[in-house]
Design a protein around this motif. Sequence first.
Motif, PDB file in Angstrom:
ATOM      1  N   SER A 101      -0.604  -3.477 -11.039  1.00  0.00           N
ATOM      2  CA  SER A 101      -1.080  -3.307 -12.747  1.00  0.00           C
ATOM      3  C   SER A 101      -2.066  -2.527 -13.046  1.00  0.00           C
ATOM      4  CB  SER A 101      -2.138  -4.861 -12.741  1.00  0.00           C
ATOM      5  OG  SER A 101      -1.075  -6.115 -12.163  1.00  0.00           O
ATOM      6  N   ARG A 102      -3.227  -2.297 -12.112  1.00  0.00           N
ATOM      7  CA  ARG A 102      -3.634  -0.941 -12.507  1.00  0.00           C
ATOM      8  C   ARG A 102      -2.492   0.592 -12.744  1.00  0.00           C
ATOM      9  NH1 ARG A 102      -8.897  -0.752 -11.963  1.00  0.00           N
ATOM     10  NH2 ARG A 102     -10.046  -2.017 -10.929  1.00  0.00           N
ATOM     11  N   ALA A 148      -1.989  -6.298  -7.355  1.00  0.00           N
ATOM     12  CA  ALA A 148      -2.822  -6.073  -8.577  1.00  0.00           C
ATOM     13  C   ALA A 148      -2.968  -4.388  -8.510  1.00  0.00           C
ATOM     14  CB  ALA A 148      -4.171  -6.314  -7.592  1.00  0.00           C
ATOM     15  N   ALA A 149      -3.179  -3.651  -7.619  1.00  0.00           N
ATOM     16  CA  ALA A 149      -2.848  -1.808  -7.608  1.00  0.00           C
ATOM     17  C   ALA A 149      -1.467  -1.394  -8.810  1.00  0.00           C
ATOM     18  CB  ALA A 149      -2.427  -2.051  -5.965  1.00  0.00           C
ATOM     19  N   ASP A 153       0.680  -1.215   0.070  1.00  0.00           N
ATOM     20  CA  ASP A 153       0.243   0.221   0.043  1.00  0.00           C
ATOM     21  C   ASP A 153       0.662   1.268  -0.360  1.00  0.00           C
ATOM     22  OD1 ASP A 153       0.321   1.009   2.703  1.00  0.00           O
ATOM     23  OD2 ASP A 153      -0.880  -0.047   2.987  1.00  0.00           O
ATOM     24  N   GLU A 180      -7.920  -1.270  -4.898  1.00  0.00           N
ATOM     25  CA  GLU A 180      -7.659  -3.114  -5.112  1.00  0.00           C
ATOM     26  C   GLU A 180      -6.706  -3.509  -3.338  1.00  0.00           C
ATOM     27  OE1 GLU A 180      -7.757  -4.800  -6.973  1.00  0.00           O
ATOM     28  OE2 GLU A 180      -8.053  -3.333  -8.507  1.00  0.00           O
ATOM     29  N   HIS A 181      -6.681  -2.419  -2.393  1.00  0.00           N
ATOM     30  CA  HIS A 181      -5.759  -3.369  -0.772  1.00  0.00           C
ATOM     31  C   HIS A 181      -7.395  -3.211  -0.318  1.00  0.00           C
ATOM     32  CE1 HIS A 181      -1.523  -3.178  -1.364  1.00  0.00           C
ATOM     33  NE2 HIS A 181      -1.822  -1.894  -2.700  1.00  0.00           N
ATOM     34  N   ARG A 182      -7.742  -3.757  -0.099  1.00  0.00           N
ATOM     35  CA  ARG A 182      -8.840  -3.603   0.193  1.00  0.00           C
ATOM     36  C   ARG A 182      -9.428  -4.450   2.190  1.00  0.00           C
ATOM     37  NH1 ARG A 182      -9.968  -6.536  -4.713  1.00  0.00           N
ATOM     38  NH2 ARG A 182     -11.293  -5.454  -6.274  1.00  0.00           N
ATOM     39  N   GLU A 233      -2.950  -7.749  -3.341  1.00  0.00           N
ATOM     40  CA  GLU A 233      -3.480  -7.385  -4.113  1.00  0.00           C
ATOM     41  C   GLU A 233      -2.645  -6.139  -3.352  1.00  0.00           C
ATOM     42  OE1 GLU A 233      -6.100  -6.917   0.706  1.00  0.00           O
ATOM     43  OE2 GLU A 233      -4.413  -6.659   0.261  1.00  0.00           O
ATOM     44  N   ALA A 288      -6.333   2.131  -7.931  1.00  0.00           N
ATOM     45  CA  ALA A 288      -5.297   1.693  -7.568  1.00  0.00           C
ATOM     46  C   ALA A 288      -5.191   1.329  -5.789  1.00  0.00           C
ATOM     47  CB  ALA A 288      -3.705   1.909  -7.850  1.00  0.00           C
TER      48      ALA A 288
END
Length: 345
Positions: A85-86, A82-83, A20, A199-201, A79, A196
């Motif tokens: 990648s965004r 995925a971030a 994050d 993505e850190h849900r 997470e 992004a």
Amino acid sequence: MMTMAPDASWRLVVIAPHPDDEVVGTGLALRRVTSVGGWAYVLFLTDGDNNRWPQRFVEGRWRLGDDAGARWGRRRRGEATAALSRLGEGNIGCEWGGYPDQGLTRLLLNDPRELVLRLLTALRRWSATHLLFPSPRDRHPDHSAAGLLTVLALDRHGPGPAPWTYMVHGRPHDRGSPTASMVSARPEDERNKLLALGEHRSQLLLSRVRMLNHARVPELFEPISHWEAAGYSAAIGCQWHSAEGWHIQLRPVPPWWSPPRLCIAGLNSRGEVECLVADLSSRGRFILRSTRGNEVVGEGVWRDETRGRGHLVLPAQFTGGFRPRAVKIERRVGDYEQDGWHPAK
């Protein structure tokens, strides 16, 4: 304040203490570098796996079990991937250090040699042109430790990437000096950064407002020379030398801060990173010990002054040829400290 204009020649490396931090501290920079054809890489020092209350909430269980850290670390890694990648549309690489979450300061103080070598190797392998890493002045102990470890690696690296620091946990007056720079960002870059962060849900479930507030703070990057030139901090008023020794003036603090500990990082006679600590729970004389072997390397004295300030007097020279590089007055409230590392003068 200057503006950074990344181009296709940039090879940007980001040092992130936790998943994050790559979004909160440097998301716009990563987005802009990759959108203009540059190259970016993130080194995550920890998996962010020591995060028990959000984990209990997400997993719906009170007892987490022996494999809780590994399980949560896998979630945090997913997470962050995925971030990235965004932010970079698949054009940002990453590497995981796997160092202890909430334990980077302990690692720095006890035996930082392996991590300094890891950072040094990474900088040389990636041939970075620009480096973004946490400010040694950050109030989170993992961030400040990551910042100083990077400084120590840069000391050994020699001429290399243009180093800039970023601060996530600091006071308003800690940011935005005349030497700071911002990345030229477009509105769509700002929107992409928030996507992004989404993505850190696991971090947003209990701390959405705090995380969004962090992400909306302008990304300001200070040259390392700004930290080197710092004359004072929240914990240290100033430093000076006399025939008596090395003087460090202490700034007054509220009574609810924890008793202070003096921490000094530097190089020993063999050129290895070593740290000294001293308990400052009472005024008067104190003993400085090396964290490697616990041997005594000198004595100092804490003298009172008016208005509750006081100052420390340390030896002008330390046993064994130790050379100070940075100093910290360690006081904590919860997860944060009064201040991070200050350059030794």
